[in-house]
Motif scaffolding. Structure first.
Motif, PDB file in Angstrom:
ATOM      1  N   HIS A  57       0.841  -1.184   0.000  1.00 12.59           N
ATOM      2  CA  HIS A  57       0.000   0.000   0.000  1.00 12.59           C
ATOM      3  C   HIS A  57       0.885   1.246   0.000  1.00 12.59           C
ATOM      4  CE1 HIS A  57      -3.610  -2.409   0.874  1.00 12.59           C
ATOM      5  NE2 HIS A  57      -2.772  -3.151   1.568  1.00 12.59           N
ATOM      6  N   GLN A  95       2.744   4.421   0.977  1.00 15.42           N
ATOM      7  CA  GLN A  95       3.031   4.957   2.294  1.00 15.42           C
ATOM      8  C   GLN A  95       3.752   6.285   2.155  1.00 15.42           C
ATOM      9  OE1 GLN A  95       4.881   2.031   4.925  1.00 15.42           O
ATOM     10  NE2 GLN A  95       4.135   0.386   3.622  1.00 15.42           N
ATOM     11  N   ASN A 139       6.690   2.465   9.652  1.00 16.35           N
ATOM     12  CA  ASN A 139       5.903   1.396  10.255  1.00 16.35           C
ATOM     13  C   ASN A 139       5.549   1.644  11.715  1.00 16.35           C
ATOM     14  OD1 ASN A 139       5.611  -0.990   8.251  1.00 16.35           O
ATOM     15  ND2 ASN A 139       7.709  -0.286   7.970  1.00 16.35           N
ATOM     16  N   ARG A 158      -3.435   0.650  13.065  1.00 18.82           N
ATOM     17  CA  ARG A 158      -2.886   1.565  12.053  1.00 18.82           C
ATOM     18  C   ARG A 158      -1.710   0.914  11.312  1.00 18.82           C
ATOM     19  NH1 ARG A 158      -2.358   7.234  15.201  1.00 18.82           N
ATOM     20  NH2 ARG A 158      -1.590   7.899  13.148  1.00 18.82           N
ATOM     21  N   PRO A 185       0.177  -0.068   8.285  1.00 16.38           N
ATOM     22  CA  PRO A 185       0.157   0.392   6.896  1.00 16.38           C
ATOM     23  C   PRO A 185       0.444  -0.714   5.884  1.00 16.38           C
ATOM     24  CG  PRO A 185       2.253   0.945   7.886  1.00 16.38           C
ATOM     25  CD  PRO A 185       1.426   0.310   8.977  1.00 16.38           C
TER      26      PRO A 185
END
Length: 324
Positions: free
Chosen positions: A173, A175, A207, A264, A266
């Motif tokens: 995804h 980031q 992260n 959360r 990512p």
């Protein structure tokens, strides 16, 4: 003006020469840290260095009681589990090791780092430690090998805990990256496997939710331990893509299973991978628990909170208790 230009040209030449020498040193492995120094700096009081099935492993055992094996994520080390070990060793025999090619362990002799190889190693480690049954914990990429072992050997598994794993082929995804991280990533291919502190700081901050927890000491640890493995060969996954077999493995796991997910994350969002893993699991005793305000590297960023959730789950199974 001419004198100024000559001086500027000389400075530029010196800078370029210095950069060239640095790149040469990095590419040649001259900057790779010494193993003896790394063991002194990052080994723990209970560190053991053993050979199991031809594999050199850095291993730590603590506590007594039902056995729990903790397997860390990519580019990490068994130090990721420090806070989990502190909590669980009160009632459990806690076993953790550096995965091959990471931390202070040696390389895999066949350059295999896929889920099949890791599942084989977990079995050999359990045999070496004379474990008949145990709880298996995997986070991030180690979920592939952990899920595979649990699917193949249900007779040896008391319970499974999986945290922030990919529940199928990994989909990256987008980031947000800092400017420094972008520059470090752009320069990195020139260094032939040696990675700068700026790169690892960027990886960690991407992260983590709480960037203040990415300390200079943590960045140095990740940089030095990962530069230790510079030049070690790695074979591609037999299937061509990591985690492709994980859905089938999850569907075969019938042991009590706790899925721990960061709210959360990512890389493997709970809305995608967490929900999918829960749906795939064959177990009738399964739960998805979310850890708030936490990023992908859960045991390292959110150790105390996630350790409480794991202890609550295990205490219910082993001691019939339901309180944290």
């Amino acid at each position: 003006m001419k004198r100024f230009l000559r001086r500027a040209g000389l400075v530029l030449l010196v800078v370029l020469l210095g950069c060239g020498l640095f790149v040469l040193a990095a590419r040649s492995g001259w900057l790779r840290p010494d193993d003896k120094d790394l063991r002194a700096r990052y080994g723990l009081s209970g560190s053991q260095y053993v050979t199991i099935g031809g594999q050199e492993l850095h291993l730590v055992e603590e506590g007594s009681g039902p056995a729990v094996i903790l397997v860390h994520g990519s580019y990490g080390s068994l130090r990721m589990w420090n806070e989990w070990a502190d909590r669980l060793k009160r009632r459990y025999r806690v076993i953790r090791f550096d995965r091959p090619g990471m931390g202070l362990s040696g390389p895999n002799g066949d350059a295999r780092y896929d889920g099949d190889a890791e599942a084989e190693l977990i079995g050999k480690l359990a045999d070496h430690l004379k474990l008949t049954r145990f709880t298996l914990v995997g986070t991030s990429s180690s979920g592939e090998g952990a899920a595979h072992f649990a699917a193949l050997h249900p007779e040896r598994i008391d319970a499974v805990i999986l945290a922030n794993i990919a529940a199928g082929p990994l989909v990256m995804h987008p980031q947000q990256r800092s400017a420094m991280f972008k520059v470090a990533a752009m320069v990195d291919p020139w260094l032939k496997g040696w990675h700068s502190q700026a790169l690892w700081r960027g990886v960690l901050e991407t992260n983590y939710v709480d960037k203040a927890k990415v300390t200079p000491e943590l960045v140095r640890e990740w940089t030095e331990l990962n530069n230790r493995t510079q030049g070690w060969p790695r074979k591609p996954w037999p299937s061509g893509k990591p985690f492709s077999g994980t859905p089938d493995d999850l569907a075969a796991i019938k042991a009590p299973t706790l899925l721990l997910w960061s709210d959360r994350d990512p890389e493997t969002p709970v809305e995608v991978d967490g929900r999918r893993a829960l749906a795939l699991l064959a177990s009738t005793d399964k739960a998805l628990v979310t850890i708030p305000d936490c990023g992908h590297m859960m045991p390292q960023e959110c150790g105390p909170q996630s350790a409480v959730a794991a202890a609550t789950f295990l205490d219910r199974l082993h001691f019939g208790e339901t309180k944290p």
